[in-house]
Design an enzyme around this catalytic site. Structure first.
Site, mmCIF file in Angstrom:
data_model
loop_
_atom_site.group_PDB
_atom_site.id
_atom_site.type_symbol
_atom_site.label_atom_id
_atom_site.label_comp_id
_atom_site.label_asym_id
_atom_site.label_seq_id
_atom_site.Cartn_x
_atom_site.Cartn_y
_atom_site.Cartn_z
ATOM 1 N N HIS A 134 -1.749 -0.808 -11.766
ATOM 2 C CA HIS A 134 -2.570 -0.358 -10.649
ATOM 3 C C HIS A 134 -3.805 -1.246 -10.578
ATOM 4 C CE1 HIS A 134 -5.321 2.277 -8.337
ATOM 5 N NE2 HIS A 134 -4.204 2.694 -7.762
ATOM 6 N N HIS A 157 0.846 -1.200 0.000
ATOM 7 C CA HIS A 157 0.000 0.000 0.000
ATOM 8 C C HIS A 157 0.878 1.245 0.000
ATOM 9 C CE1 HIS A 157 -3.277 2.629 0.473
ATOM 10 N NE2 HIS A 157 -3.745 2.304 1.663
ATOM 11 N N ASP A 196 3.151 6.221 -7.827
ATOM 12 C CA ASP A 196 4.356 5.859 -7.070
ATOM 13 C C ASP A 196 5.593 5.821 -7.958
ATOM 14 O OD1 ASP A 196 3.100 5.451 -4.518
ATOM 15 O OD2 ASP A 196 2.203 3.653 -5.356
#
Length: 454
Positions: free
Chosen positions: A331, A280, A390
């Site tokens: 994702h 996460h 990210d």
């Protein structure tokens, strides 16, 4: 510091095997009973577990009656994230406080409302007397997320009405936590850096007239200096990490724990425990570490052939952590594109030029373009793959000289806003404890007296 005396002994290892033997499930039973593993179907779509008005994530559209992938979109309270951030960017102002207002109260503030709210947050940006000395400094941790959780739970003791879950009191608590999360995170790191790493100790007080992003950089750096571009990009990164549709693990945790009627500090600490997980909140650390490994093992990082071979080794579990993943790619929801990554990328090149790191930026851009091709060649995938937020956020943080230990806490500094909005929404709209069902798949057992057991 006294450590736990019990070690992992052969006896513990044997007991672990007993646990595994009697706890391992036949995974085919998930399909038999139509149980969605990870609360997601085969296409990665989450099981519908609730309703929300706080944010929305969309990655598909209906064409000729069929659902097909499309460019990803993210909206906060109905406002597209690209439009929201464009407003801050064009006005050359910080947007964290305004977006916080939007997520909590459901509408964009006017100038007077924004000024009053910004002052409200600034006035709460302080910790109880001696809290830094007595709590943060007393037990420094190499894991700042654990230190952050401990600080949040300890703040319960400083609250005169900690268990009051009336809406005004919960809002008060949430606003306090939003205001002090930057302090708890940065001071937690400074304690670790001093007591564990042996470096100089810096505890800089925040300034009321500065934005959240500016104060983070001011408190973190020994000289308290930062550029306008640095603060603007950190502000943007915080906004993009504030909230994500309500279906993510830590936000779901907030709903579940809040539904039990527990206090705000316990609910936020639970969310922090979720966010800490590498699946996460720790994802951008993996991206940065992966690129560090790439640079060590690829002679010429501008050579597309060499970089492509390294990416193939990643997928074949022959490089980096041997997990078979290219971190920062793909994702759970987005396939064609992650709108957060697109917004952030627009500033990455500008910052890279200012920092003299264009060679590294070009490597990131190359991998972003090449990785989906390599993944498609090597694996059968049910949906497209693109860079997620990210992929670039870790690179941005490294250019801002943020220590690796603060990457996930900075995520928490942003996401506490979303958690707070969802906690309020849960308390406003529901009065039932969330209680999912697990199907038992073990046959009944016959009790055997102790003396008769083998």
């Amino acid at each position: 510091m006294t450590e736990f005396k019990m070690k992992v002994t052969p006896e513990i290892e044997n007991l672990t095997e007993v646990c595994k033997e009697h706890s391992s499930l036949d995974l085919s039973l998930y399909q038999k009973y139509d149980v969605k593993r990870g609360l997601r179907d085969i296409n990665g779509k989450g099981v519908l577990a609730g309703l929300t008005q706080i944010s929305n994530v969309c990655a598909t559209k209906v064409v000729d009656g069929k659902e097909v992938p499309c460019a990803g979109s993210l909206s906060y309270r109905g406002y597209d994230i690209k439009e929201l951030t464009r407003g801050f960017i064009e006005d050359d102002r910080y947007g964290f406080e305004e977006t916080t207002y939007l997520l909590l109260f459901g509408k964009l503030p006017n100038e007077e409302e924004l000024e009053d709210f910004t002052k409200l947050l600034a006035n709460q940006r302080s910790l109880p007397t001696n809290f830094v000395r007595d709590v943060i400094m007393k037990a420094p941790s190499k894991d700042i997320m654990n230190a952050l959780s401990r600080s949040v739970l300890t703040l319960y003791c400083y609250d005169k009405e900690p268990d009051d879950i009336s809406l005004p009191n919960v809002l008060r608590q949430c606003l306090n936590l939003i205001s002090v999360f930057p302090l708890l995170s940065v001071y937690g790191y400074q304690a670790y850096n001093h007591y564990v790493c042996g470096k100089s100790l810096y505890i800089h007080n925040p300034k009321k007239e500065l934005s959240t992003a500016e104060n983070i950089l001011r408190m973190l750096r020994p000289d308290k200096k930062y550029s306008h571009l640095e603060a603007k990009i950190l502000d943007l990164a915080l906004i993009l990490h504030m909230e994500h549709g309500g279906g993510n693990n830590s936000t779901f945790t907030t709903h579940v724990v809040s539904s039990s009627g527990t206090d705000t500090y316990s609910a936020i600490a639970a969310a922090l425990g979720s966010l800490k997980g590498p699946k996460h909140g720790g994802a951008n650390i993996k991206v940065v570490s992966m690129f560090q490994d790439l640079k060590k093992n690829v002679k010429d990082i501008s050579d597309e052939k060499e970089v492509r071979e390294y990416l193939k080794k990643l997928l074949h579990k022959e490089a980096f952590d041997k997990r078979g993943l290219i971190y920062g790619m793909g994702h759970a929801i987005y396939s064609v594109s992650d709108p957060r990554a697109q917004v952030l990328k627009g500033f990455v090149e500008t910052l890279a030029r200012e920092k003299g790191r264009m060679k590294e930026y070009n490597l990131y851009a190359m991998v972003e373009q090449m990785a989906p091709e390599v993944i498609a060649e090597e694996r059968h995938i049910y949906k497209g793959v693109s860079a997620n937020v990210d992929f670039y956020s870790g690179f941005v943080y490294s250019m801002l000289d943020l220590p690796l230990e603060l990457y996930t806490p900075i995520f928490a500094v942003a996401r506490i806003v979303g958690w707070s909005a969802h906690r309020m929404e849960e308390l406003i709209n529901t009065d039932k404890i969330i209680r999912p069902a697990y199907k038992n798949v073990l046959a009944p057992a016959v009790y055997v007296p102790l003396k008769e057991r083998e």
